[in-house]
Design an enzyme around this catalytic site. Structure first.
Site: not given
Ligand code: APR
Length: 313
Positions: A11-12, A178, A123, A154, A14-15
């Site tokens: 839940g950082g 990636h 990653n 992108r 991105i989360g």
């Protein structure tokens, strides 16, 4: 019809954005799980988003937890648990720490949410999604990795900026791992149905392809402490949405290949169809010899990381 259940593990940066997007798109109810030390943080973030739903007018229950029992019955699990890059780091520098985290997450998802469609974002992406599937043993159609959509987005954005046209009209795909060896495919890119190669010089196309390959690093340098989070969040939610709504979108994602593109036993970014059956199809594009050679270079980089994973789990 009961609402769907979306579980976000991690839940950082991105989360948090993923939770907000799920609520705004009304994809279902959201559970954000993080480590015990971060339980207050995810409870706070989800409560904050819940308190915005009245303003936005969307119905969604959100909760934060560190207890895996709370993920039971998940329709979708998206994993961002793990460390992000700092300036000077490659994605592969994260493998040592993140493979341990992914192993722990995978064991718990296998135990508590074995029927979920799983999207891995952590990653180094291609080897972490491989590790997750190796630990869970889930069917290949239910486990895929987010990255190609982000890399493609992108690429499309840079083309739209250069031509000063709507990004909606730029269609493209980026294949491969990636990382710096990813393979943007200008030959397949169109702008409003017109081949890109008729609209832009080769020199410009090459510069945009290079910027795309290095786009994550460009953001890491600018942020100074962490990596991109808005665009990875948006990319992974598109995958969840295509599954939950059976949209059957054609999206570049890391999929498990068994013979497609002449590749066997690895996750690599390719165009796939995501619908109610998860990864319903891997779309095989006829590549030129040069494109195939670039894809194989990218595969070689992924193989090195996967070998490392295989030696640990
Ligand atoms: N279980 C659950 N959550 C965990 C675990 C674990 N074992 N270990 C770490 N986390 C949590 C952290 O507490 C943190 O809240 O994962 C979250 C990661 O959030 P950030 O550090 O903000 O990283 P973020 O930018 O969201 O990126 C997450 O996605 O794109 C990749 O490279 C990126 O690997 C990184 C991941």
């Amino acid at each position: 019809m009961a609402r769907k259940k979306i579980v976000l593990i991690g839940g950082g940066q991105i989360g948090g954005i993923q939770a907000l997007l799920c609520a705004q798109k009304q994809l279902g109810d959201v559970v954000v799980l993080d480590i015990p030390d971060a339980e207050g943080m995810v409870k706070g973030k989800t409560l904050d988003i819940a308190e915005s739903t009245a303003i936005g007018g969307y119905d969604c229950n959100l909760s934060g937890t560190s207890n895996y029992a709370d993920i039971a019955g998940a329709d979708v699990v998206i994993v961002t648990a793990g460390l992000p890059r700092k300036p000077g780091m490659t994605r592969d520098d994260l493998l040592d720490v993140n493979v341990k985290i992914i192993t722990n997450v995978a064991q718990n998802v296998k135990k508590y949410a074995p029927g979920a469609f799983c999207v891995i974002v952590t990653n180094p992406l291609d080897s972490m999604v491989y590790a997750f599937r190796k630990v869970t043993g889930f069917p290949k159609n239910m486990v895929c990795g987010m990255a190609g959509i982000l890399d493609t987005s992108r690429f499309r954005s840079f083309i739209a900026m250069e031509l000063n046209v709507s990004v909606v009209d730029v269609a493209a795909t980026v294949m491969g791992g990636h990382g710096p060896t990813m393979v943007p495919l200008p030959r397949l890119c169109t702008v409003g149905g017109i081949p890109l190669i008729e609209l832009m010089s080769q020199e410009k196309i090459d510069a945009i392809s290079k910027r795309t390959r290095e786009a994550g690093t460009e953001i890491v340098k600018l942020l100074g402490n962490g990596s991109a989070f808005f665009s990875p969040a948006a990319s992974s939610i598109v995958m969840a949405e295509s599954f939950l709504l059976d949209k059957k979108r054609v999206l570049a994602c890391a999929a498990y290949l068994e013979g497609e593109y002449g590749i066997n036993g690895y996750y690599l970014g390719v165009p796939i169809v995501i619908g109610a059956g998860g990864v319903e199809k891997i779309v095989e594009v006829k590549l030129t010899d040069d494109e195939k050679a670039l894809l194989n270079v990218s595969l070689d980089a992924v193989k090195v990381a996967v070998k490392d994973v295989d030696s640990r789990i």
